[in-house]
Design a protein around this motif. Structure first.
Motif, PDB file in Angstrom:
ATOM      1  N   PRO A 113      49.767 108.828  29.366  1.00 54.52           N
ATOM      2  CA  PRO A 113      48.880 107.661  29.405  1.00 54.52           C
ATOM      3  C   PRO A 113      47.901 107.656  30.581  1.00 54.52           C
ATOM      4  O   PRO A 113      46.857 107.018  30.501  1.00 54.52           O
ATOM      5  CB  PRO A 113      49.842 106.478  29.513  1.00 54.52           C
ATOM      6  CG  PRO A 113      51.161 106.989  29.076  1.00 54.52           C
ATOM      7  CD  PRO A 113      51.181 108.456  29.377  1.00 54.52           C
ATOM      8  N   GLY A 114      48.204 108.373  31.650  1.00 55.31           N
ATOM      9  CA  GLY A 114      47.336 108.372  32.821  1.00 55.31           C
ATOM     10  C   GLY A 114      46.289 109.470  32.842  1.00 55.31           C
ATOM     11  O   GLY A 114      45.435 109.489  33.726  1.00 55.31           O
ATOM     12  N   MET A 115      46.330 110.369  31.885  1.00 53.73           N
ATOM     13  CA  MET A 115      45.388 111.484  31.856  1.00 53.73           C
ATOM     14  C   MET A 115      44.001 110.983  31.448  1.00 53.73           C
ATOM     15  O   MET A 115      43.868 110.144  30.565  1.00 53.73           O
ATOM     16  CB  MET A 115      45.882 112.535  30.846  1.00 53.73           C
ATOM     17  CG  MET A 115      44.917 113.671  30.612  1.00 53.73           C
ATOM     18  SD  MET A 115      45.583 114.955  29.507  1.00 53.73           S
ATOM     19  CE  MET A 115      46.058 114.032  28.060  1.00 53.73           C
ATOM     20  N   ARG A 119      47.224 110.194  24.583  1.00 51.80           N
ATOM     21  CA  ARG A 119      47.599 108.971  25.297  1.00 51.80           C
ATOM     22  C   ARG A 119      49.107 108.739  25.249  1.00 51.80           C
ATOM     23  O   ARG A 119      49.693 108.241  26.202  1.00 51.80           O
ATOM     24  CB  ARG A 119      46.882 107.763  24.707  1.00 51.80           C
ATOM     25  CG  ARG A 119      45.557 107.495  25.334  1.00 51.80           C
ATOM     26  CD  ARG A 119      45.807 107.017  26.772  1.00 51.80           C
ATOM     27  NE  ARG A 119      44.563 106.680  27.400  1.00 51.80           N
ATOM     28  CZ  ARG A 119      44.029 107.358  28.402  1.00 51.80           C
ATOM     29  NH1 ARG A 119      44.616 108.414  28.878  1.00 51.80           N
ATOM     30  NH2 ARG A 119      42.919 106.967  28.949  1.00 51.80           N
ATOM     31  N   LYS A 120      49.739 109.096  24.125  1.00 46.34           N
ATOM     32  CA  LYS A 120      51.197 108.937  24.013  1.00 46.34           C
ATOM     33  C   LYS A 120      51.923 109.912  24.934  1.00 46.34           C
ATOM     34  O   LYS A 120      52.920 109.559  25.548  1.00 46.34           O
ATOM     35  CB  LYS A 120      51.641 109.136  22.566  1.00 46.34           C
ATOM     36  CG  LYS A 120      51.223 108.004  21.667  1.00 46.34           C
ATOM     37  CD  LYS A 120      51.623 108.238  20.236  1.00 46.34           C
ATOM     38  CE  LYS A 120      51.091 107.118  19.357  1.00 46.34           C
ATOM     39  NZ  LYS A 120      51.298 107.387  17.937  1.00 46.34           N
ATOM     40  N   PRO A 134      41.582 104.975  21.873  1.00 49.06           N
ATOM     41  CA  PRO A 134      42.601 104.295  22.675  1.00 49.06           C
ATOM     42  C   PRO A 134      41.982 103.714  23.949  1.00 49.06           C
ATOM     43  O   PRO A 134      40.934 104.176  24.412  1.00 49.06           O
ATOM     44  CB  PRO A 134      43.592 105.407  23.026  1.00 49.06           C
ATOM     45  CG  PRO A 134      43.293 106.528  22.114  1.00 49.06           C
ATOM     46  CD  PRO A 134      41.865 106.395  21.705  1.00 49.06           C
ATOM     47  N   ASP A 135      42.637 102.708  24.518  1.00 45.80           N
ATOM     48  CA  ASP A 135      42.176 102.124  25.774  1.00 45.80           C
ATOM     49  C   ASP A 135      42.007 103.203  26.837  1.00 45.80           C
ATOM     50  O   ASP A 135      42.856 104.082  26.974  1.00 45.80           O
ATOM     51  CB  ASP A 135      43.182 101.086  26.288  1.00 45.80           C
ATOM     52  CG  ASP A 135      43.179  99.821  25.451  1.00 45.80           C
ATOM     53  OD1 ASP A 135      42.198  99.592  24.713  1.00 45.80           O
ATOM     54  OD2 ASP A 135      44.161  99.062  25.532  1.00 45.80           O
ATOM     55  N   GLY A 136      40.914 103.111  27.569  1.00 47.04           N
ATOM     56  CA  GLY A 136      40.669 104.016  28.686  1.00 47.04           C
ATOM     57  C   GLY A 136      40.054 105.349  28.312  1.00 47.04           C
ATOM     58  O   GLY A 136      39.691 106.122  29.191  1.00 47.04           O
TER      59      GLY A 136
END
Length: 135
Positions: free
Chosen positions: A82-84, A78-79, A99-101
């Motif tokens: 973030p869009g993956m 995610r870091k 993590p979110d998502g």
């Protein structure tokens, strides 16, 4: 004037069980998604450091070879990007916060789920979240 070859989505598969990893990779490749395979989170982190921006999907098991687990890897992924799309999977209940998502798939999951996710990240079905293959 020649036609350009369409850009294919790329997925990072992180699974220490060779048979599981091979099955996932074959499903994705049949769905016209390029695949990078790793058996440990440490190897996957090295891939993320080099290519995270070009990855559309990461699918990881919770339990992996090495010292880091798939949940820790999901936070790192995610870091970097973030869009993956990120999917964490396990045969046991998850007792850690994702993590979110990030999606959690309980094993056993259906091969059709992998194919649907491949179609979504390849831009053939946006799954309602607008994620599309980058060109």
């Amino acid at each position: 004037m020649g036609q350009s070859k369409p850009i294919r989505a790329t997925a990072l598969i992180v699974e220490d069980d060779p048979m599981q990893r091979e099955m996932i990779c074959l499903l994705l490749e049949e769905s016209e998604v390029d695949v990078i395979e790793c058996e440990s989170a440490e190897a996957a982190e090295a891939v993320l450091a080099r290519t995270a921006g070009s990855l559309a999907l990461m699918l990881t098991d919770v339990k992996l070879a090495g010292h880091m687990n798939g949940v820790e890897l999901a936070h790192i992924a995610r870091k970097y990007n973030p869009g993956m799309g990120v999917i964490v999977t396990s045969g046991t209940p998850l007792h850690a916060e994702l993590p979110d998502g990030v999606k959690f798939w309980s094993k056993p999951w259906a091969p059709l789920d992998v194919i649907r996710e491949a179609e979504r990240v390849a831009g053939r079905d946006d799954g309602g979240d607008g994620l599309r293959l980058r060109s």
